[in-house]
Design an enzyme around this catalytic site. Structure first.
Site, PDB file in Angstrom:
ATOM      1  N   ARG A   1     -11.074  -0.626   2.044  1.00  0.00           N
ATOM      2  CA  ARG A   1     -12.546  -0.709   2.070  1.00  0.00           C
ATOM      3  C   ARG A   1     -13.117  -0.914   0.669  1.00  0.00           C
ATOM      4  NH1 ARG A   1     -12.844   5.062   4.911  1.00  0.00           N
ATOM      5  NH2 ARG A   1     -10.923   4.183   5.746  1.00  0.00           N
TER       6      ARG A   1
ATOM      7  N   GLU B   1      -8.069   2.463   0.458  1.00  0.00           N
ATOM      8  CA  GLU B   1      -8.267   1.477  -0.614  1.00  0.00           C
ATOM      9  C   GLU B   1      -8.771   0.138  -0.087  1.00  0.00           C
ATOM     10  OE1 GLU B   1      -5.502   1.803   0.925  1.00  0.00           O
ATOM     11  OE2 GLU B   1      -4.992  -0.283   1.307  1.00  0.00           O
TER      12      GLU B   1
ATOM     13  N   ASP C   1       0.168  -5.146   4.454  1.00  0.00           N
ATOM     14  CA  ASP C   1      -1.230  -4.743   4.267  1.00  0.00           C
ATOM     15  C   ASP C   1      -2.112  -5.868   3.707  1.00  0.00           C
ATOM     16  OD1 ASP C   1      -3.021  -2.725   4.806  1.00  0.00           O
ATOM     17  OD2 ASP C   1      -2.830  -1.762   2.844  1.00  0.00           O
TER      18      ASP C   1
ATOM     19  N   ASP D   1       0.833  -1.200   0.000  1.00  0.00           N
ATOM     20  CA  ASP D   1       0.000   0.000   0.000  1.00  0.00           C
ATOM     21  C   ASP D   1       0.871   1.254   0.000  1.00  0.00           C
ATOM     22  OD1 ASP D   1      -1.942   1.910   0.253  1.00  0.00           O
ATOM     23  OD2 ASP D   1      -2.539   1.364   2.297  1.00  0.00           O
TER      24      ASP D   1
ATOM     25  N   LYS E   1       1.289   8.010   0.525  1.00  0.00           N
ATOM     26  CA  LYS E   1       1.732   8.035   1.914  1.00  0.00           C
ATOM     27  C   LYS E   1       3.097   8.715   2.006  1.00  0.00           C
ATOM     28  CE  LYS E   1      -0.407   3.661   3.453  1.00  0.00           C
ATOM     29  NZ  LYS E   1      -1.333   4.256   4.440  1.00  0.00           N
TER      30      LYS E   1
ATOM     31  N   ASP F   1      -5.872   6.380  -0.640  1.00  0.00           N
ATOM     32  CA  ASP F   1      -5.232   5.607   0.426  1.00  0.00           C
ATOM     33  C   ASP F   1      -6.268   4.874   1.292  1.00  0.00           C
ATOM     34  OD1 ASP F   1      -3.173   4.554   1.882  1.00  0.00           O
ATOM     35  OD2 ASP F   1      -2.760   6.378   3.037  1.00  0.00           O
TER      36      ASP F   1
END
Ligand code: BES
Ligand code: MN
Ligand code: ZN
Length: 491
Positions: free
Chosen positions: A344, A342, A281, A263, A270, A340
């Site tokens: 969900r 992502e 992740d 991620d 990030k 970010d």
């Protein structure tokens, strides 16, 4: 251009654990459990050593005793107050013992005998988990591997010992698999590599494994998974696992695990620090695969379906832009205001698929928000649920396994934060507060009417230091919890 190095993943050999009625000749170290209120009954030499070294019998304390050169070295292992010894204490004590004798390759432990016979099975599981999991080392890329235990003899009397030890040992191997997957770098554990590993592990465990490639994912309208995958050169995968118990059953539970293999945040990028650990992740997905690999040995009486959406979250030329809208599997449109958030998005489709199959309950597990750890710290995962019975089952499993969770609400008052000006939903809330709850409310939109629980691992998927049964790096959090909750589900 693409690297798929499946061979590198999941090779960590855990110690071989055996049941023994007495300390085997081959053992080079053996423990002597000591309670805080029993120091007086030690022989004078051991008592003096304990006094000199500040050994008080507390859980986590150990003290190797000098030997005359013959036989295994003996290690005093603290178990706390005699009246209060529980399985958590044994797990921690066994971990401390294994750490204290890290250089010995063959140890024997007497800790099981510290609990009454009625608690024998739990005691065995705790001791095996403690000693073996504290000995886990991630050596895949080490030229000089960190040495670790090779053999653990669990000394105890009674029948059924061997089966209990084998069961616990299988669960330990599953936790090691989950740790291996999460520790594996994002550049080598691609969605394809994870899927290949799932096929291999699933086949060995007698699971039915189905892998959807990018074309099938498009045909099945997994819009969230596709949206996140747009910025990547690695094609997405969707893994489905099916477990059928030996005895016929009517009950069926679905497990959904977040499988973001790395991620970066996407274009809502990030910070360098923020993404340094983001290879973990996919820990929710790893926990689902690993847990399902031992449902047979754990004698889980219910049918279990696993769903793992897999992609990395990158910034390639066609990466989704903040403001883009996609249509999810269930037909709802989602405005992506922060790429970010992502997890969900890919979970939305996976939850829809799980709900379509009409199980009795859905449990998802995901490294979904930093907010979960802001609320609970790094040792606890957050639990949210639409169903009190499912939540209670998970809370009971949490107590038994000592994998810590704490329930948080799904406040209807916060639901309007997810209203979008242009689509059915937007993927982030209104401000910096309550992020874990808003994420939970987003997922709720996709679980339908099925009783549903959500475990947000936050940062509990990793640890920055060795602690009790944990070793710096991935924790494998959730494997023991999921296996335990399913093992206690009535068929
Ligand atoms: N994978 C992260 C959550 C995460 C962060 C887990 C750190 C463990 C450690 C997730 O995809 C994420 O980036 N969440 C954002 C959501 C926000 C943009 C609404 C977060 O928590 O900051
Ligand atoms: Mn993210
Ligand atoms: Zn993420």
């Amino acid at each position: 251009m693409r690297r798929v190095r499946v061979g590198a993943i999941g090779l960590t050999a855990m110690p071989v654990v055996t049941a023994a009625s007495s300390v085997p000749r081959s053992a080079t170290a053996v423990d002597r459990p000591v309670a805080t209120d029993e120091l007086d009954s030690l022989d004078p030499e051991a008592r003096r050593a304990a006094e000199l070294q500040g050994f008080e019998g507390k859980v986590g304390q150990t003290l190797p005793l000098p030997t005359g050169g013959k036989g295994p070295i003996e290690v005093l292992v603290g178990i706390g107050s005699r009246a209060e010894v529980g399985t958590d204490d044994l797990r921690k004590a066994a971990a401390a013992f294994a750490r204290a004798v890290g250089k010995h390759n063959s140890i024997a432990t007497n800790l099981v005998g510290e609990l009454p016979d009625d608690d024998r099975a739990d005691a065995i599981a705790a001791v095996v988990e403690g000693a073996a999991l504290a000995s886990y080392r991630y050596n895949t890329y080490k030229s000089k591997p960190n040495g670790s235990l090779e053999r653990i003899a669990v000394v105890a009397k009674g029948r059924g010992m061997k089966a209990e030890v084998q069961r616990a040992s299988a669960v330990v191997d599953a936790v090691a698999l989950a740790r291996d997957l999460s520790n594996e770098p994002g550049g080598s554990l691609t969605p394809e590599a994870f899927a290949a590993k799932a096929k291999e592990v699933g086949a060995a465990a007698g699971l039915k494994v189905t892998v959807w490639d990018e074309r099938k994912i498009a045909r099945e309208k997994l819009g969230g998974l596709q949206a996140v995958n747009q910025g990547s050169v690695n094609p997405a995968r969707f893994v489905r696992l099916q477990y059928t118990p030996a005895k016929r059953t009517r009950s069926r539970v679905a497990l959904v695990g977040k499988g973001i293999t790395f991620d970066s945040g996407g274009l809502s990028l990030k910070t360098a620090n923020g993404m340094a650990t983001m290879k973990v992740d996919m820990s929710g997905g790893g926990a689902v695969l690993a847990a399902m690999s031992v449902l047979g040995p754990a004698e889980v009486p219910v049918a279990v379906d696993g769903y793992i959406p897999l992609t990395d979250n990158m910034t390639g030329g066609d990466a989704q832009r903040p403001g883009d809208v996609f249509t999810a599997r269930n037909g709802k449109t989602v405005e992506v205001l922060n790429t970010d958030a992502e997890g969900r998005l890919v979970l939305a489709d996976a939850l829809s698929l799980a709900a379509e199959d009409q199980p009795d309950a859905i449990i998802d597990i995901a490294t979904l928000t930093g907010s979960a750890s802001a609320a609970l710290g790094t040792a606890y995962a957050a639990l949210m649920a639409t169903d009190d019975d499912v939540a209670a089952r998970i809370e009971a499993a949490s107590v038994r396994t000592d994998e810590k969770i704490w329930r948080l609400p799904l406040p209807p008052e916060y639901r309007p934060q997810l209203d979008s000006a242009v689509a059915d939903l937007k993927n982030i809330g209104a401000g910096p507060y309550g992020g874990a709850l808003v994420a939970g409310l987003f997922l709720k939109e996709f679980a339908g009417d099925t009783p549903w629980a959500h475990i947000d691992l936050g940062m509990s998927a990793m640890t920055d230091a060795d602690r009790d049964i944990l070793v710096k790096g991935a924790t494998g959090f959730g494997v023991r919890l999921l296996v335990d909750v399913l093992a206690h589900w009535d068929g």
